[in-house]
Design an enzyme around this catalytic site. Structure first.
Site, PDB file in Angstrom:
ATOM      1  N   HIS A 120      25.237 -13.358  46.014  1.00 37.43           N
ATOM      2  CA  HIS A 120      24.766 -14.477  47.017  1.00 37.43           C
ATOM      3  C   HIS A 120      22.998 -14.564  47.473  1.00 37.43           C
ATOM      4  CE1 HIS A 120      28.792 -13.469  47.925  1.00 37.43           C
ATOM      5  NE2 HIS A 120      28.886 -15.017  47.923  1.00 37.43           N
TER       6      HIS A 120
ATOM      7  N   SER B  55      31.748 -19.492  49.363  1.00 33.26           N
ATOM      8  CA  SER B  55      30.857 -18.556  50.035  1.00 33.26           C
ATOM      9  C   SER B  55      29.506 -18.981  49.629  1.00 33.26           C
ATOM     10  CB  SER B  55      30.801 -17.306  49.293  1.00 33.26           C
ATOM     11  OG  SER B  55      30.338 -17.161  47.635  1.00 33.26           O
TER      12      SER B  55
ATOM     13  N   ASP C 224      22.649  -9.924  48.300  1.00 35.26           N
ATOM     14  CA  ASP C 224      23.620  -9.066  47.588  1.00 35.26           C
ATOM     15  C   ASP C 224      23.677  -9.357  46.137  1.00 35.26           C
ATOM     16  OD1 ASP C 224      25.502 -11.059  47.090  1.00 35.26           O
ATOM     17  OD2 ASP C 224      26.766 -10.558  49.084  1.00 35.26           O
TER      18      ASP C 224
END
Length: 362
Positions: free
Chosen positions: A340, A44, A337
């Protein structure tokens, strides 16, 4: 005609030839360091939207993700805007954002300047990808093979495709999920590997195999990014039973040990053994660690919580459920978040890597 007369007559032409020769040599020298494309493998931290196109809940193609991206639209990036690899692409004179390979709207021109095969929630270990049913590294490599074929069958032809592949910069950013989603949360790998160090050795073996495969397919310029202080992610602070709210120093120690093996052993080994390979290690641990420890020194106000919701545990769909608590200015936050970084933090990481490591390819 005397020799001095001949010299005067042809001297301007000799000077011109010398200038042309030097110009060609300079251009050749400059071209030898050129990067044709940025090609990305990983999780990610570098997924620019591939998970949008597969059946998984590990997605971020909804608001508030992408809030500060172009037009304020979500792309599948787990951030409020661009990722580090996007900034790196722009620094190399390539497009300011790297497309996701599975986006069916991409043209050959789009593909030829760079693409991401990354998938959020994946790891070097295929078992890690299985947790959220995402794209394994093995599958990312299969997509890379398909990518090469698409280039070769396009207007670029076989020779053009080989040049793109040869001159591209390959960026690997993966490994965190193997520890925090797999090894420390599920029993299978811990039953096989008694210590995190043993599991790390297994992961480094998988990394070596993947790098060797890309080299065999023509890749020569590569960067393997080290792990960040994963124990300082807001979600890991929240889950730190030993010291709630504090960084999980056990996780951080695992990241440092993994990085030391990667930098000190794997990178030099592969550079010795693989002809023409230029593999570098990108250090990101120290940068993020410094920012987390003293965020005010870098213009941040909060490094303990993410911008989304309470900032303690929200990620993915949980961010979309708590938008009423979304922070106003993500630039004041290290994390968007609970896992991240924000676009601003990604830009700092990108600049640090360019200055300390990737400048050798500029």
């Amino acid at each position: 005609m005397s020799s001095p007369s001949l010299l005067r007559r042809y001297l301007p032409w000799l000077v011109l030839l010398l200038l042309l020769r030097d110009g060609v040599a300079a251009a050749a020298g400059k071209g030898s360091g050129k990067v044709s494309a940025i090609i990305v493998f990983g999780d990610s931290s570098v997924d620019t939207g591939n998970n949008n196109f597969i059946p998984t809940i590990a997605r971020s193609n909804f608001w508030p993700y992408g809030r500060d991206f172009a037009d304020g639209l979500p792309t599948g990036r787990f951030s409020n805007g661009r990722l580090a690899t996007d900034f790196i692409s722009e620094a190399f004179g390539l497009p300011p954002s790297i497309p996701a390979y599975l986006d069916t709207n991409l043209t050959i021109d789009d593909l030829a300047t760079g693409v991401s095969f990354a998938s959020a929630s994946t790891g070097l270990d295929n078992a890690t990808a299985g947790i959220m049913s995402v794209i394994t590294i093995s599958e990312q490599l299969e997509y890379f093979k398909e990518y090469r074929e698409r280039l070769a069958l396009s207007k670029l032809g076989e020779a053009g495709a080989e040049e793109v592949v040869r001159e591209a910069l390959y960026i690997w950013s993966v490994g965190t999920n193997d520890f925090i989603e797999n090894y420390y949360n599920l029993p299978q790998r811990r039953a096989q590997y008694a210590t995190a160090a043993e599991y790390a050795a297994y992961l480094l073996g998988l990394a070596e195999a993947a790098i060797r495969e890309v080299h065999a397919l023509g890749g020569r310029k590569m960067d393997f990014t080290g792990l960040t202080p994963m124990g300082c992610l807001p979600a890991e602070r929240m889950g730190n039973r030993a010291a709630p709210g504090e960084c999980n120093e056990e996780y951080n120690a695992v990241a440092r040990s993994f990085n030391a093996k990667l930098q000190g052993e794997l990178v030099p080994k592969l550079n010795r053994e693989l002809p023409g390979l230029r593999l570098v290690y990108a250090e990101t641990y120290g940068v993020l660690d410094a920012v987390v420890r003293k965020p005010q020194d870098y213009g941040f106000e909060n490094a303990e919580r993410g911008c989304c919701g309470t900032g303690l545990f929200e990620a993915g769909y949980f961010c979309s459920f708590s938008t009423s608590m979304l922070c106003r200015n993500a630039n004041k936050y290290v994390f968007f978040d609970a896992i991240h970084p924000t676009e601003r933090m990604y830009s700092i990481l990108a600049q640090s890597v360019i200055d300390t490591t990737l400048h050798v390819f500029l």
